[in-house]
Design an enzyme around this catalytic site. Sequence first.
Site, mmCIF file in Angstrom:
data_model
loop_
_atom_site.group_PDB
_atom_site.id
_atom_site.type_symbol
_atom_site.label_atom_id
_atom_site.label_comp_id
_atom_site.label_asym_id
_atom_site.label_seq_id
_atom_site.Cartn_x
_atom_site.Cartn_y
_atom_site.Cartn_z
ATOM 1 N N CYS A 55 -21.602 2.327 -13.066
ATOM 2 C CA CYS A 55 -22.487 1.263 -13.550
ATOM 3 C C CYS A 55 -21.851 -0.107 -13.366
ATOM 4 O O CYS A 55 -21.509 -0.799 -14.339
ATOM 5 C CB CYS A 55 -22.806 1.498 -15.016
ATOM 6 S SG CYS A 55 -23.525 3.120 -15.237
ATOM 7 N N GLU A 56 -21.609 -0.480 -12.155
ATOM 8 C CA GLU A 56 -21.064 -1.797 -11.814
ATOM 9 C C GLU A 56 -21.609 -2.190 -10.450
ATOM 10 O O GLU A 56 -21.620 -1.371 -9.525
ATOM 11 C CB GLU A 56 -19.531 -1.749 -11.673
ATOM 12 C CG GLU A 56 -18.808 -1.416 -12.927
ATOM 13 C CD GLU A 56 -17.766 -2.457 -13.324
ATOM 14 O OE1 GLU A 56 -17.725 -3.549 -12.722
ATOM 15 O OE2 GLU A 56 -17.020 -2.153 -14.244
ATOM 16 N N TYR A 70 -3.007 3.946 -0.586
ATOM 17 C CA TYR A 70 -3.609 3.153 -1.662
ATOM 18 C C TYR A 70 -5.036 3.628 -1.970
ATOM 19 O O TYR A 70 -5.885 2.826 -2.357
ATOM 20 C CB TYR A 70 -3.574 1.657 -1.314
ATOM 21 C CG TYR A 70 -2.173 1.186 -0.954
ATOM 22 C CD1 TYR A 70 -1.164 1.178 -1.917
ATOM 23 C CD2 TYR A 70 -1.835 0.809 0.353
ATOM 24 C CE1 TYR A 70 0.128 0.789 -1.588
ATOM 25 C CE2 TYR A 70 -0.546 0.414 0.685
ATOM 26 C CZ TYR A 70 0.425 0.404 -0.294
ATOM 27 O OH TYR A 70 1.710 0.014 0.031
ATOM 28 N N GLU A 124 10.665 -0.238 4.501
ATOM 29 C CA GLU A 124 9.857 0.375 3.440
ATOM 30 C C GLU A 124 8.390 0.480 3.857
ATOM 31 O O GLU A 124 7.514 -0.075 3.189
ATOM 32 C CB GLU A 124 9.954 -0.488 2.171
ATOM 33 C CG GLU A 124 11.363 -0.725 1.665
ATOM 34 C CD GLU A 124 11.437 -1.822 0.614
ATOM 35 O OE1 GLU A 124 10.499 -2.639 0.495
ATOM 36 O OE2 GLU A 124 12.442 -1.860 -0.100
ATOM 37 N N PRO A 125 8.088 1.181 4.934
ATOM 38 C CA PRO A 125 6.681 1.285 5.334
ATOM 39 C C PRO A 125 5.917 2.232 4.413
ATOM 40 O O PRO A 125 6.423 3.289 4.031
ATOM 41 C CB PRO A 125 6.767 1.870 6.750
ATOM 42 C CG PRO A 125 8.031 2.668 6.747
ATOM 43 C CD PRO A 125 8.976 1.966 5.801
ATOM 44 N N GLY A 126 4.732 1.840 4.040
ATOM 45 C CA GLY A 126 3.881 2.715 3.222
ATOM 46 C C GLY A 126 2.588 2.996 3.964
ATOM 47 O O GLY A 126 2.338 4.082 4.479
ATOM 48 N N ARG A 127 1.774 1.935 4.073
ATOM 49 C CA ARG A 127 0.457 2.063 4.692
ATOM 50 C C ARG A 127 0.539 2.627 6.113
ATOM 51 O O ARG A 127 -0.255 3.485 6.498
ATOM 52 C CB ARG A 127 -0.176 0.662 4.735
ATOM 53 C CG ARG A 127 -1.630 0.655 5.145
ATOM 54 C CD ARG A 127 -2.104 -0.785 5.369
ATOM 55 N NE ARG A 127 -1.822 -1.668 4.271
ATOM 56 C CZ ARG A 127 -2.640 -1.911 3.250
ATOM 57 N NH1 ARG A 127 -3.818 -1.319 3.190
ATOM 58 N NH2 ARG A 127 -2.304 -2.757 2.300
ATOM 59 N N GLY A 171 4.968 -3.438 5.226
ATOM 60 C CA GLY A 171 3.935 -4.434 5.485
ATOM 61 C C GLY A 171 3.204 -4.354 6.796
ATOM 62 O O GLY A 171 2.183 -5.035 6.971
HETATM 63 N N1 LLP Z 1 7.957 -2.602 -0.228
HETATM 64 C C1 LLP Z 1 7.541 -3.305 -1.295
HETATM 65 C C2 LLP Z 1 8.537 -4.003 -2.119
HETATM 66 C C3 LLP Z 1 6.178 -3.373 -1.589
HETATM 67 O O1 LLP Z 1 5.763 -4.083 -2.641
HETATM 68 C C4 LLP Z 1 5.234 -2.687 -0.769
HETATM 69 C C5 LLP Z 1 3.807 -2.725 -1.058
HETATM 70 C C6 LLP Z 1 5.734 -1.947 0.314
HETATM 71 C C7 LLP Z 1 7.095 -1.946 0.563
HETATM 72 C C8 LLP Z 1 4.834 -1.180 1.238
HETATM 73 O O2 LLP Z 1 3.992 -2.006 1.960
HETATM 74 P P1 LLP Z 1 3.073 -1.396 3.138
HETATM 75 O O3 LLP Z 1 4.000 -0.962 4.236
HETATM 76 O O4 LLP Z 1 2.335 -0.253 2.557
HETATM 77 O O5 LLP Z 1 2.197 -2.506 3.520
HETATM 78 N N2 LLP Z 1 -2.929 -1.716 -2.939
HETATM 79 C C9 LLP Z 1 -2.928 -2.593 -1.798
HETATM 80 C C10 LLP Z 1 -1.546 -2.675 -1.157
HETATM 81 C C11 LLP Z 1 -0.455 -3.107 -2.103
HETATM 82 C C12 LLP Z 1 0.913 -3.149 -1.486
HETATM 83 C C13 LLP Z 1 1.954 -3.343 -2.534
HETATM 84 N N3 LLP Z 1 3.299 -3.367 -2.048
HETATM 85 C C14 LLP Z 1 -3.984 -2.155 -0.807
HETATM 86 O O6 LLP Z 1 -4.695 -1.189 -1.063
HETATM 87 O O7 LLP Z 1 -4.144 -2.783 0.231
#
Ligand code: LLP
Length: 423
Positions: free
Chosen positions: A346-347, A375, A275-278, A239
């Site tokens: 076309c949107e 994402y 759980e970092p993603g972004r 997050g």
């Molecule tokens: N853990 C869980 C359980 C999650 O649901 C998520 C993201 C993460 C970790 C990773 O979160 P991050 O560190 O990436 O913020 N598509 C959207 C973002 C959706 C996030 C969904 N869950 C966007 O483009 O902003």
Amino acid sequence: MHYFDYKGSTLHAEGISIAELADDVGTPFYCYSNKTLTRHYTVFSEAFTGTDTLICYAIKANSNLAVVKTLADLGAGMDVVSEGELRRALAAKVNPKKIVFAGVGKTHDEMAYALKHGISSFNVESEPELFALNEVAQSLNVTARVALRINPDVDPKTHEKISTGKAENKFGIPFEAARDLYHRANNLNRLDVNGIHMHIGSQITDLSPFQDAFLLMRSLTLMLREDGFNITHLDLGGGLGVPYEDNREDPPHPNEYAQIVKNTVGDLDCQLMFEPGRLIAANSGILVAKVIYVKRGANKTFTIVDAAMNDLIRPTLYSAYHEILPVDKRLSETPHSITDVVGPICETGDYLAQNRLLPSFKSGNLIAVMTAGAYGAVQSDTYNSRLLVPEVMVADSAYSIIRPRQTYDDLLALDNLAQWQKN
Ligand code: LLP
């Protein structure tokens, strides 16, 4: 911080010219910087040096195998939310003992697949899911390690569609119901319930919601320990936000986030999972597109490019801001005007930027849509029967096409005529 910079007048990804890359692979395409991915993972993990941690990259942010492999080779575990993501992690040779499985709707088949591969733990989100997991584990004669995902009802102060820790969101178990459910879970003999999980949302740029959530986790840990539970791991989710707009956003550094973690749950003698993603992937990628036409509307100018909402849906889905740079820096010195950068779909919602002050582009100019590594490609689709675009990874002066452009044959081969139809 990333490794996309101008060298001379051309934007480069590390040592590779984006203009030359565009000549080689065609546009549009995603381009990732290996060095940036590595740096982000390293900065995050170094923030926790000396602490017992497991960093599980949230594969959903960017699940290309080469990206997953880059992070796995650095020691990352993976947070997966489907069998498909689990298969990707296993294909990249991630140690199953470093994989956690999250999500509100895991099926029996997915649970069985994960149990057979001996993953580290399941983050369980409801009572029926607990029963289902116990049943599946029983049928395979194994024990599942479980953390319950708690919904702390904390407002993460982010976009409503990516907020997950409020009471009205579908995620997790209400804090008030948690203690009771741990007790009931304890009666299920194929579950080893020894963790607590929380994930309150994404693109969070303020530390106070994290602090509130982690303090609740702390009190639940102490409460459960009083009740005799052996709580050994806390999964604090992902997050942490990233700067999309350099001079308007200033998200906390991982070191500041780590300080909050240490202050709230650091003394509980638990393994801490993240759980970092972004944070890992966003700044590591750009989407490169070419201007097709510049069209003067009645009130504004439309810069029509060959990438569209099917390639990057974030602007229209979350009102997300992505900086747009000209690949040729000399364009920055031309007169600027307000324009919408739009795709061919076309949107009306098909835009990458709205009312943006940008150089006066012409047909053939290349643009880079920044901070598109998370994402971006994973949320792309083939709407309007557009082909999925290639993904390229750069490392120093080498590049590799880590997903080739889909072909029209690939696209059409996805469908069949009905058995009673003739061609
Ligand atoms: N853990 C869980 C359980 C999650 O649901 C998520 C993201 C993460 C970790 C990773 O979160 P991050 O560190 O990436 O913020 N598509 C959207 C973002 C959706 C996030 C969904 N869950 C966007 O483009 O902003």
